[in-house]
Write a protein that holds these residues in place. Sequence first.
Motif, PDB file in Angstrom:
ATOM      1  N   LEU A 407      -1.681 -13.150  10.115  1.00 22.77           N
ATOM      2  CA  LEU A 407      -2.734 -12.178  10.396  1.00 22.77           C
ATOM      3  C   LEU A 407      -2.444 -11.395  11.677  1.00 22.77           C
ATOM      4  O   LEU A 407      -2.820 -10.225  11.802  1.00 22.77           O
ATOM      5  CB  LEU A 407      -4.082 -12.895  10.504  1.00 22.77           C
ATOM      6  CG  LEU A 407      -4.570 -13.555   9.204  1.00 22.77           C
ATOM      7  CD1 LEU A 407      -5.842 -14.346   9.448  1.00 22.77           C
ATOM      8  CD2 LEU A 407      -4.787 -12.515   8.119  1.00 22.77           C
ATOM      9  N   GLN A 408      -1.767 -12.029  12.638  1.00 22.18           N
ATOM     10  CA  GLN A 408      -1.427 -11.331  13.874  1.00 22.18           C
ATOM     11  C   GLN A 408      -0.450 -10.185  13.620  1.00 22.18           C
ATOM     12  O   GLN A 408      -0.382  -9.237  14.406  1.00 22.18           O
ATOM     13  CB  GLN A 408      -0.833 -12.319  14.880  1.00 22.18           C
ATOM     14  CG  GLN A 408      -1.863 -13.274  15.484  1.00 22.18           C
ATOM     15  CD  GLN A 408      -1.220 -14.393  16.284  1.00 22.18           C
ATOM     16  OE1 GLN A 408      -0.011 -14.625  16.192  1.00 22.18           O
ATOM     17  NE2 GLN A 408      -2.016 -15.097  17.087  1.00 22.18           N
ATOM     18  N   LYS A 409       0.300 -10.274  12.522  1.00 22.05           N
ATOM     19  CA  LYS A 409       1.278  -9.235  12.183  1.00 22.05           C
ATOM     20  C   LYS A 409       0.756  -8.259  11.131  1.00 22.05           C
ATOM     21  O   LYS A 409       1.480  -7.349  10.710  1.00 22.05           O
ATOM     22  CB  LYS A 409       2.564  -9.889  11.673  1.00 22.05           C
ATOM     23  CG  LYS A 409       3.246 -10.786  12.710  1.00 22.05           C
ATOM     24  CD  LYS A 409       4.462 -11.468  12.110  1.00 22.05           C
ATOM     25  CE  LYS A 409       5.124 -12.407  13.116  1.00 22.05           C
ATOM     26  NZ  LYS A 409       6.291 -13.119  12.535  1.00 22.05           N
ATOM     27  N   ALA A 410      -0.490  -8.435  10.716  1.00 23.53           N
ATOM     28  CA  ALA A 410      -1.057  -7.565   9.684  1.00 23.53           C
ATOM     29  C   ALA A 410      -1.201  -6.137  10.198  1.00 23.53           C
ATOM     30  O   ALA A 410      -1.488  -5.909  11.376  1.00 23.53           O
ATOM     31  CB  ALA A 410      -2.408  -8.099   9.237  1.00 23.53           C
ATOM     32  N   VAL A 411      -0.981  -5.192   9.291  1.00 22.77           N
ATOM     33  CA  VAL A 411      -1.085  -3.770   9.622  1.00 22.77           C
ATOM     34  C   VAL A 411      -2.107  -3.128   8.696  1.00 22.77           C
ATOM     35  O   VAL A 411      -2.083  -3.358   7.477  1.00 22.77           O
ATOM     36  CB  VAL A 411       0.285  -3.072   9.463  1.00 22.77           C
ATOM     37  CG1 VAL A 411       0.147  -1.572   9.712  1.00 22.77           C
ATOM     38  CG2 VAL A 411       1.310  -3.681  10.403  1.00 22.77           C
ATOM     39  N   LEU A 412      -3.022  -2.336   9.261  1.00 24.70           N
ATOM     40  CA  LEU A 412      -3.999  -1.612   8.439  1.00 24.70           C
ATOM     41  C   LEU A 412      -3.311  -0.405   7.818  1.00 24.70           C
ATOM     42  O   LEU A 412      -2.771   0.457   8.523  1.00 24.70           O
ATOM     43  CB  LEU A 412      -5.188  -1.182   9.281  1.00 24.70           C
ATOM     44  CG  LEU A 412      -6.373  -0.606   8.493  1.00 24.70           C
ATOM     45  CD1 LEU A 412      -6.979  -1.674   7.576  1.00 24.70           C
ATOM     46  CD2 LEU A 412      -7.436  -0.062   9.439  1.00 24.70           C
ATOM     47  N   PHE A 413      -3.318  -0.383   6.500  1.00 22.71           N
ATOM     48  CA  PHE A 413      -2.614   0.659   5.750  1.00 22.71           C
ATOM     49  C   PHE A 413      -3.623   1.643   5.173  1.00 22.71           C
ATOM     50  O   PHE A 413      -4.723   1.268   4.770  1.00 22.71           O
ATOM     51  CB  PHE A 413      -1.806   0.004   4.619  1.00 22.71           C
ATOM     52  CG  PHE A 413      -0.905   0.940   3.887  1.00 22.71           C
ATOM     53  CD1 PHE A 413       0.286   1.360   4.451  1.00 22.71           C
ATOM     54  CD2 PHE A 413      -1.233   1.402   2.627  1.00 22.71           C
ATOM     55  CE1 PHE A 413       1.135   2.225   3.774  1.00 22.71           C
ATOM     56  CE2 PHE A 413      -0.399   2.263   1.936  1.00 22.71           C
ATOM     57  CZ  PHE A 413       0.791   2.679   2.521  1.00 22.71           C
ATOM     58  N   ASN A 414      -3.240   2.917   5.139  1.00 21.27           N
ATOM     59  CA  ASN A 414      -4.139   3.929   4.576  1.00 21.27           C
ATOM     60  C   ASN A 414      -4.453   3.631   3.117  1.00 21.27           C
ATOM     61  O   ASN A 414      -3.622   3.092   2.387  1.00 21.27           O
ATOM     62  CB  ASN A 414      -3.514   5.314   4.681  1.00 21.27           C
ATOM     63  CG  ASN A 414      -3.415   5.796   6.115  1.00 21.27           C
ATOM     64  OD1 ASN A 414      -4.203   5.374   6.964  1.00 21.27           O
ATOM     65  ND2 ASN A 414      -2.456   6.663   6.380  1.00 21.27           N
ATOM     66  N   GLY A 415      -5.638   3.984   2.700  1.00 14.62           N
ATOM     67  CA  GLY A 415      -6.019   3.763   1.314  1.00 14.62           C
ATOM     68  C   GLY A 415      -5.167   4.558   0.352  1.00 14.62           C
ATOM     69  O   GLY A 415      -4.650   5.629   0.677  1.00 14.62           O
ATOM     70  N   ASP A 416      -5.024   4.051  -0.864  1.00 16.97           N
ATOM     71  CA  ASP A 416      -4.256   4.716  -1.907  1.00 16.97           C
ATOM     72  C   ASP A 416      -4.874   4.385  -3.261  1.00 16.97           C
ATOM     73  O   ASP A 416      -5.993   3.869  -3.341  1.00 16.97           O
ATOM     74  CB  ASP A 416      -2.782   4.314  -1.847  1.00 16.97           C
ATOM     75  CG  ASP A 416      -2.570   2.791  -1.865  1.00 16.97           C
ATOM     76  OD1 ASP A 416      -3.515   2.062  -2.244  1.00 16.97           O
ATOM     77  OD2 ASP A 416      -1.466   2.335  -1.507  1.00 16.97           O
ATOM     78  N   ARG A 417      -4.148   4.675  -4.341  1.00 17.68           N
ATOM     79  CA  ARG A 417      -4.680   4.410  -5.680  1.00 17.68           C
ATOM     80  C   ARG A 417      -5.027   2.942  -5.865  1.00 17.68           C
ATOM     81  O   ARG A 417      -6.047   2.604  -6.467  1.00 17.68           O
ATOM     82  CB  ARG A 417      -3.653   4.827  -6.732  1.00 17.68           C
ATOM     83  CG  ARG A 417      -4.063   4.467  -8.177  1.00 17.68           C
ATOM     84  CD  ARG A 417      -2.970   4.870  -9.155  1.00 17.68           C
ATOM     85  NE  ARG A 417      -3.317   4.479 -10.521  1.00 17.68           N
ATOM     86  CZ  ARG A 417      -2.952   3.338 -11.104  1.00 17.68           C
ATOM     87  NH1 ARG A 417      -2.234   2.455 -10.419  1.00 17.68           N
ATOM     88  NH2 ARG A 417      -3.296   3.074 -12.352  1.00 17.68           N
ATOM     89  N   TYR A 418      -4.179   2.067  -5.342  1.00 20.97           N
ATOM     90  CA  TYR A 418      -4.399   0.621  -5.485  1.00 20.97           C
ATOM     91  C   TYR A 418      -5.772   0.208  -4.967  1.00 20.97           C
ATOM     92  O   TYR A 418      -6.456  -0.623  -5.572  1.00 20.97           O
ATOM     93  CB  TYR A 418      -3.294  -0.118  -4.732  1.00 20.97           C
ATOM     94  CG  TYR A 418      -3.573  -1.587  -4.487  1.00 20.97           C
ATOM     95  CD1 TYR A 418      -3.607  -2.496  -5.542  1.00 20.97           C
ATOM     96  CD2 TYR A 418      -3.776  -2.075  -3.194  1.00 20.97           C
ATOM     97  CE1 TYR A 418      -3.845  -3.848  -5.317  1.00 20.97           C
ATOM     98  CE2 TYR A 418      -4.014  -3.421  -2.964  1.00 20.97           C
ATOM     99  CZ  TYR A 418      -4.057  -4.301  -4.024  1.00 20.97           C
ATOM    100  OH  TYR A 418      -4.300  -5.633  -3.806  1.00 20.97           O
ATOM    101  N   SER A 419      -6.198   0.786  -3.841  1.00 23.31           N
ATOM    102  CA  SER A 419      -7.441   0.358  -3.179  1.00 23.31           C
ATOM    103  C   SER A 419      -8.578   1.347  -3.348  1.00 23.31           C
ATOM    104  O   SER A 419      -9.570   1.285  -2.622  1.00 23.31           O
ATOM    105  CB  SER A 419      -7.173   0.146  -1.688  1.00 23.31           C
ATOM    106  OG  SER A 419      -6.819   1.375  -1.076  1.00 23.31           O
ATOM    107  N   HIS A 420      -8.434   2.284  -4.296  1.00 19.27           N
ATOM    108  CA  HIS A 420      -9.452   3.314  -4.500  1.00 19.27           C
ATOM    109  C   HIS A 420      -9.723   4.088  -3.212  1.00 19.27           C
ATOM    110  O   HIS A 420     -10.859   4.465  -2.902  1.00 19.27           O
ATOM    111  CB  HIS A 420     -10.753   2.700  -5.036  1.00 19.27           C
ATOM    112  CG  HIS A 420     -10.619   2.100  -6.402  1.00 19.27           C
ATOM    113  ND1 HIS A 420     -10.109   0.837  -6.614  1.00 19.27           N
ATOM    114  CD2 HIS A 420     -10.910   2.593  -7.636  1.00 19.27           C
ATOM    115  CE1 HIS A 420     -10.094   0.572  -7.909  1.00 19.27           C
ATOM    116  NE2 HIS A 420     -10.570   1.629  -8.560  1.00 19.27           N
ATOM    117  N   GLY A 421      -8.649   4.331  -2.445  1.00 27.11           N
ATOM    118  CA  GLY A 421      -8.765   5.137  -1.240  1.00 27.11           C
ATOM    119  C   GLY A 421      -9.265   4.400  -0.013  1.00 27.11           C
ATOM    120  O   GLY A 421      -9.430   5.003   1.053  1.00 27.11           O
ATOM    121  N   ILE A 422      -9.509   3.096  -0.115  1.00 31.63           N
ATOM    122  CA  ILE A 422     -10.038   2.309   0.997  1.00 31.63           C
ATOM    123  C   ILE A 422      -8.868   1.674   1.752  1.00 31.63           C
ATOM    124  O   ILE A 422      -7.976   1.071   1.135  1.00 31.63           O
ATOM    125  CB  ILE A 422     -10.997   1.225   0.481  1.00 31.63           C
ATOM    126  CG1 ILE A 422     -12.220   1.876  -0.165  1.00 31.63           C
ATOM    127  CG2 ILE A 422     -11.424   0.281   1.603  1.00 31.63           C
ATOM    128  CD1 ILE A 422     -13.129   0.909  -0.883  1.00 31.63           C
TER     129      ILE A 422
END
Length: 487
Positions: A407-422
């Motif tokens: 979790l310390q290495k987790a990166v917040l990624f921009n939403g896309d089709r996979y996440s319905h833009g979230i």
Amino acid sequence: MKVVNVMFDTLCRHFLSNYGNTWISTPNFQRLEEHCCRFDNFYGGSMPCIPARRELHTGRYNFLHRSWGPLEPFDYSVQEDLRKNGIYTHLATDHSHYLEDGGATYHNRFSTWELFRGQEGDRWQPQDYGKVPENRNPLNKTGSVSILQHYANLTKVASEEDMSCVQTFHAGMDFILRHKDSDNWYLQIESFDPHEPFTVPERFRRLYNLEGEQKLDWPAYGPIDESHPKEELDEMRREYAALVTMCDHYLGKVLDLFDKYDMWKDTALIINTDHGFLLGEHNLLGKNYPPMYDELIHLPFFIHVPGVQPHVIDALSQTIDIAPTLLDLFRVQNTEDMDGSSLLPILQSKPQTNHTYALFGVHGSSVGITDGRFTYYRANVRDDNTPFVECTLMPTNMRGFFHKEQLQKAVLFNGDRYSHGIPYLKVPSKTYMNAKVFGDLLFDLETDPKQENNLLTKELSERWNTILKKEMEKASAPQEEFERLGL
């Protein structure tokens, strides 16, 4: 419309008489063909249990982004959508993974649900109630807390009627009896059997010359020592066969209700499974870690729709097609961008195909693709199987949370089709999977149904890599997957 979906876990296609088996008793599966269309080219997508169930809810592939995990906050659920559109949905199951961290958001999408305890490693009874038999056969799983838990759970099973699978079917049949004269409902009868361990009443075991203590009931995943006695492997197969026959018996009780109350005229019936199992094929036991050979991913599938005459369908189809089919059956508009397509048009022979290609795999292992005849498996190219990420807002494994170091290495990624833009997290991870030891493989199922002869050449590899890349792009696979596979 009314729909009954009977789902089994770990039901091997080649153990059913419908698909050519001649030594296992499955008369009620055979009965299905009196009313149901049988699919001969139906494939799973995401392995194993819970990833397959995410596909059932979403109509999308899971394995390219995520291993074992819950429904995500951004996920679509067809069961929830049906409920919001006035369709009563009910789940009767003994699949205990719904109660664990990695599966705890699925059953709550139904209007109501009931779950019967005790399967496999379900943490139900105090563990000191159980005692693991001594000198377990090397073909059996050993050294797991789940084994001790299983034997603790068995202390509460005094008869066949106490078995959670049997209770699940009785609950489903009770629902049918109470609601058969009403409309607009969906029932999912979901049996964990014939998943291992192969706990089977004696009356079914006797059909396969099995008596007394079950000595070969829980296959240890991995390669088989070639020096191991063949008769013991045969005994393990017969234990599984006995459990399949038990499942067939209780399926027959559901079919009896359809016959008795003439439900065929106004109720759809779907029979499916999540995946198969290796019982010595390719000299392996189990699932998950090897390429998704045909025994694992080529699945039995049956569907009855009132007014459609039973016939055999060869069109390439998948688990991701079930969610859009349910929307079609209940005439609920499909506003989702799904990977799957409704099966109803091909039941009426138009169009003749549902997919040109089908993708499948386990997150972090080989990625497989088939056109219904040829099957190609692409392995990771690096020894450390990197880069490997989990794409999620629900950082849980089957039992427990992701490690803090991850979790310390987790990166917040921009939403896309996979996440319905979230926006979602890309969490670096490691896996015991390493398909590089199996290499890239190509088989012709028409001439080599047992997948024994690898046909891959440099030219064919280039061709299939191009096809695979395009299909992965269509499914919005993350960039890390292309890199991991050297695409």
